[in-house]
Design a protein around this motif. Structure first.
Motif, mmCIF file in Angstrom:
data_model
loop_
_atom_site.group_PDB
_atom_site.id
_atom_site.type_symbol
_atom_site.label_atom_id
_atom_site.label_comp_id
_atom_site.label_asym_id
_atom_site.label_seq_id
_atom_site.Cartn_x
_atom_site.Cartn_y
_atom_site.Cartn_z
ATOM 1 N N SER A 4 -29.786 -85.510 -59.156
ATOM 2 C CA SER A 4 -29.927 -86.941 -58.851
ATOM 3 C C SER A 4 -29.221 -87.805 -59.888
ATOM 4 O O SER A 4 -28.741 -88.892 -59.579
ATOM 5 C CB SER A 4 -31.389 -87.340 -58.733
ATOM 6 O OG SER A 4 -32.012 -87.198 -59.988
ATOM 7 N N SER A 7 -25.814 -88.816 -58.792
ATOM 8 C CA SER A 7 -25.573 -89.584 -57.561
ATOM 9 C C SER A 7 -26.077 -91.019 -57.686
ATOM 10 O O SER A 7 -26.484 -91.631 -56.707
ATOM 11 C CB SER A 7 -26.226 -88.884 -56.368
ATOM 12 O OG SER A 7 -27.589 -88.673 -56.635
ATOM 13 N N ASP A 154 -19.077 -93.280 -48.915
ATOM 14 C CA ASP A 154 -19.967 -92.741 -47.881
ATOM 15 C C ASP A 154 -20.194 -91.244 -48.108
ATOM 16 O O ASP A 154 -21.295 -90.741 -47.886
ATOM 17 C CB ASP A 154 -19.372 -92.998 -46.484
ATOM 18 C CG ASP A 154 -19.386 -94.490 -46.130
ATOM 19 O OD1 ASP A 154 -20.117 -95.254 -46.810
ATOM 20 O OD2 ASP A 154 -18.659 -94.889 -45.198
ATOM 21 N N ILE A 155 -19.171 -90.560 -48.560
ATOM 22 C CA ILE A 155 -19.321 -89.122 -48.827
ATOM 23 C C ILE A 155 -20.116 -88.917 -50.121
ATOM 24 O O ILE A 155 -21.013 -88.070 -50.188
ATOM 25 C CB ILE A 155 -17.928 -88.453 -48.875
ATOM 26 C CG1 ILE A 155 -17.347 -88.453 -47.457
ATOM 27 C CG2 ILE A 155 -18.015 -87.041 -49.440
ATOM 28 C CD1 ILE A 155 -15.956 -87.910 -47.346
ATOM 29 N N TYR A 156 -19.830 -89.740 -51.130
ATOM 30 C CA TYR A 156 -20.537 -89.653 -52.412
ATOM 31 C C TYR A 156 -22.054 -89.779 -52.210
ATOM 32 O O TYR A 156 -22.841 -89.099 -52.876
ATOM 33 C CB TYR A 156 -20.027 -90.751 -53.342
ATOM 34 C CG TYR A 156 -20.762 -90.871 -54.663
ATOM 35 C CD1 TYR A 156 -20.549 -89.949 -55.694
ATOM 36 C CD2 TYR A 156 -21.680 -91.906 -54.881
ATOM 37 C CE1 TYR A 156 -21.228 -90.066 -56.910
ATOM 38 C CE2 TYR A 156 -22.358 -92.027 -56.087
ATOM 39 C CZ TYR A 156 -22.128 -91.107 -57.094
ATOM 40 O OH TYR A 156 -22.806 -91.224 -58.288
ATOM 41 N N ALA A 157 -22.450 -90.640 -51.255
ATOM 42 C CA ALA A 157 -23.881 -90.832 -50.992
ATOM 43 C C ALA A 157 -24.539 -89.508 -50.610
ATOM 44 O O ALA A 157 -25.741 -89.326 -50.781
ATOM 45 C CB ALA A 157 -24.068 -91.868 -49.888
ATOM 46 N N ARG A 158 -23.737 -88.563 -50.113
ATOM 47 C CA ARG A 158 -24.301 -87.265 -49.681
ATOM 48 C C ARG A 158 -23.976 -86.118 -50.631
ATOM 49 O O ARG A 158 -24.698 -85.117 -50.663
ATOM 50 C CB ARG A 158 -23.800 -86.955 -48.264
ATOM 51 C CG ARG A 158 -24.400 -87.963 -47.259
ATOM 52 C CD ARG A 158 -23.707 -87.930 -45.929
ATOM 53 N NE ARG A 158 -23.865 -86.657 -45.227
ATOM 54 C CZ ARG A 158 -23.145 -86.311 -44.165
ATOM 55 N NH1 ARG A 158 -22.221 -87.125 -43.695
ATOM 56 N NH2 ARG A 158 -23.354 -85.150 -43.577
ATOM 57 N N THR A 159 -22.901 -86.253 -51.406
ATOM 58 C CA THR A 159 -22.550 -85.143 -52.318
ATOM 59 C C THR A 159 -22.936 -85.433 -53.766
ATOM 60 O O THR A 159 -23.269 -84.534 -54.518
ATOM 61 C CB THR A 159 -21.021 -84.888 -52.332
ATOM 62 O OG1 THR A 159 -20.358 -86.095 -52.746
ATOM 63 C CG2 THR A 159 -20.488 -84.452 -50.986
ATOM 64 N N HIS A 186 -17.775 -78.828 -47.669
ATOM 65 C CA HIS A 186 -19.100 -79.457 -47.585
ATOM 66 C C HIS A 186 -19.298 -79.981 -46.168
ATOM 67 O O HIS A 186 -18.324 -80.220 -45.459
ATOM 68 C CB HIS A 186 -19.170 -80.603 -48.611
ATOM 69 C CG HIS A 186 -20.513 -81.230 -48.762
ATOM 70 N ND1 HIS A 186 -20.890 -82.352 -48.062
ATOM 71 C CD2 HIS A 186 -21.581 -80.903 -49.544
ATOM 72 C CE1 HIS A 186 -22.129 -82.693 -48.409
ATOM 73 N NE2 HIS A 186 -22.576 -81.830 -49.309
ATOM 74 N N GLU A 187 -20.565 -80.187 -45.759
ATOM 75 C CA GLU A 187 -20.818 -80.678 -44.389
ATOM 76 C C GLU A 187 -20.207 -82.055 -44.129
ATOM 77 O O GLU A 187 -19.988 -82.444 -42.991
ATOM 78 C CB GLU A 187 -22.328 -80.711 -44.112
ATOM 79 C CG GLU A 187 -23.051 -81.608 -45.106
ATOM 80 C CD GLU A 187 -24.572 -81.493 -45.027
ATOM 81 O OE1 GLU A 187 -25.060 -80.477 -44.517
ATOM 82 O OE2 GLU A 187 -25.244 -82.438 -45.483
ATOM 83 N N THR A 188 -19.906 -82.802 -45.183
ATOM 84 C CA THR A 188 -19.258 -84.114 -45.022
ATOM 85 C C THR A 188 -17.768 -83.984 -44.723
ATOM 86 O O THR A 188 -17.105 -84.972 -44.416
ATOM 87 C CB THR A 188 -19.359 -84.928 -46.327
ATOM 88 O OG1 THR A 188 -18.789 -84.134 -47.373
ATOM 89 C CG2 THR A 188 -20.780 -85.302 -46.674
ATOM 90 N N TRP A 252 -15.304 -82.955 -55.788
ATOM 91 C CA TRP A 252 -15.020 -82.832 -54.352
ATOM 92 C C TRP A 252 -13.729 -83.546 -54.007
ATOM 93 O O TRP A 252 -13.481 -84.658 -54.493
ATOM 94 C CB TRP A 252 -16.162 -83.450 -53.542
ATOM 95 C CG TRP A 252 -17.485 -82.774 -53.741
ATOM 96 C CD1 TRP A 252 -18.495 -83.186 -54.564
ATOM 97 C CD2 TRP A 252 -17.930 -81.566 -53.131
ATOM 98 N NE1 TRP A 252 -19.550 -82.302 -54.499
ATOM 99 C CE2 TRP A 252 -19.225 -81.297 -53.620
ATOM 100 C CE3 TRP A 252 -17.361 -80.674 -52.206
ATOM 101 C CZ2 TRP A 252 -19.961 -80.194 -53.223
ATOM 102 C CZ3 TRP A 252 -18.105 -79.570 -51.807
ATOM 103 C CH2 TRP A 252 -19.389 -79.335 -52.324
#
Ligand code: G1P
Length: 298
Positions: A4, A7, A154-159, A186-188, A252
């Motif tokens: 965490s 992020s 938007d991707i950073y919010a998930r990775t 990654h799934e993103t 990433w």
């Protein structure tokens, strides 16, 4: 380090604008290369727009001698505004105001010697402090909807972690850039970066995927940069520092939707002008018929 802590929100952007712009001489003899016009505004304003769209609240400019015009551009111009007001030029007045960052949302520091991109970013460490931040290289104008940095956010919010925008180029061009080696997906859609090299010698490229001038980085990069030795071209390279941080933090690669124009070259600069002009409905039609006629004639 917990996941965490990698992020936290990205509020600040670093804009390295100290370069001399020798690739665009003579245009850049007396004006900063970042202030050269793309369609109707300085190249740098397009980049600031991209960062604002992505939610960036504070802009850290790493400047150098002769770059005063940048500071003036992102400030109010009272005399000009008053004159426009008096003449009833409200549309352009609104346009100027809309492009202005909020009061107090810009910081300027100087890179005192041209020691490389990594050194320029390191010069922003006191202003950025202990939080993740974005880096946008203003030479690289990215046309995307939404903008490249917004897609990365938007991707950073998930990775979480560190993100780099990448582009695929012909093998013969990779040596001009930083290049990445890619691993799992990654799934993103982001790809894990397993290695990075700045200006790889022909034949040693890790892939055709190059670093295209947009980064989201964790603040630990500053400590690494403080110890990074000169690399390619005898300069302190951000790529070398990222390669070192790769041992302890994830990186990433984001293959964003859009296209990049390297405005530091004459061809890239002209292409950027055409591409951004074609996004303007008022210009697109005339420009298209002119270009068709031009191509037919030649
Ligand atoms: C810098 C980066 C490089 C990146 C490039 C994009 O290189 O070091 O990794 O690919 O920007 O333009 P420079 O253009 O400063 O040589």
């Amino acid at each position: 380090m917990t996941a965490s802590s990698l992020s936290r929100p990205v509020r600040k952007a670093v804009l390295p604008v100290a370069g001399l712009g020798t690739r665009l001489l003579p245009a850049t003899k007396a004006i900063p290369k970042e202030m050269v016009t793309i369609v109707d505004r300085p190249a740098l304003e397009w980049v600031i727009e991209e960062a604002r769209e992505a939610g960036i609240k504070h802009f850290v400019f790493v400047t150098g001698r002769g770059k005063q015009a940048i500071e003036d551009h992102f400030d109010r111009a009272f005399e000009l505004e008053e004159t426009l007001q008096r003449r009833g030029k409200t549309a352009v007045l609104e346009r100027l105001k809309a492009a202005l960052p909020a009061p107090g949302a810009t910081s300027f520091t100087r890179q005192q010697a041209p020691l490389g991109l990594g050194h320029a970013v390191w010069c922003a460490r006191e202003i950025v402090g202990d939080e993740p931040f974005a880096v946008l290289l203003p030479d690289m104008l990215v046309r995307g909807r939404p903008g490249c940095l917004k897609q990365m956010m938007d991707i950073y919010a998930r990775t979480g972690g560190n993100l780099i925008a990448v582009d695929e180029v012909p093998a013969a061009e990779v040596h001009r850039y930083g290049a990445v080696a890619l691993g799992e997906r990654h799934e993103t859609g982001a790809m894990r970066i397993t290695g990075m090299v700045e200006k790889p010698a022909p034949g040693t490229e890790p892939s055709n995927w190059i670093i295209s001038g947009r980064y989201i980085l964790q603040p630990e990069i500053f400590d690494v940069l403080g110890h990074t030795q000169p690399g390619a071209g005898g300069e302190i390279q951000i790529t070398d520092a990222m390669q070192a941080l790769l041992k302890t933090q994830p990186f990433w690669a984001v293959r964003y939707e859009g296209e990049v124009h390297d405005t530091g070259t004459a061809a890239g600069f002209v292409r950027a002008n055409i591409a951004f002009a074609m996004d303007d409905p008022e210009l697109a039609e005339e420009l298209e018929s002119y270009m068709r006629a031009l191509v037919q004639r030649s």
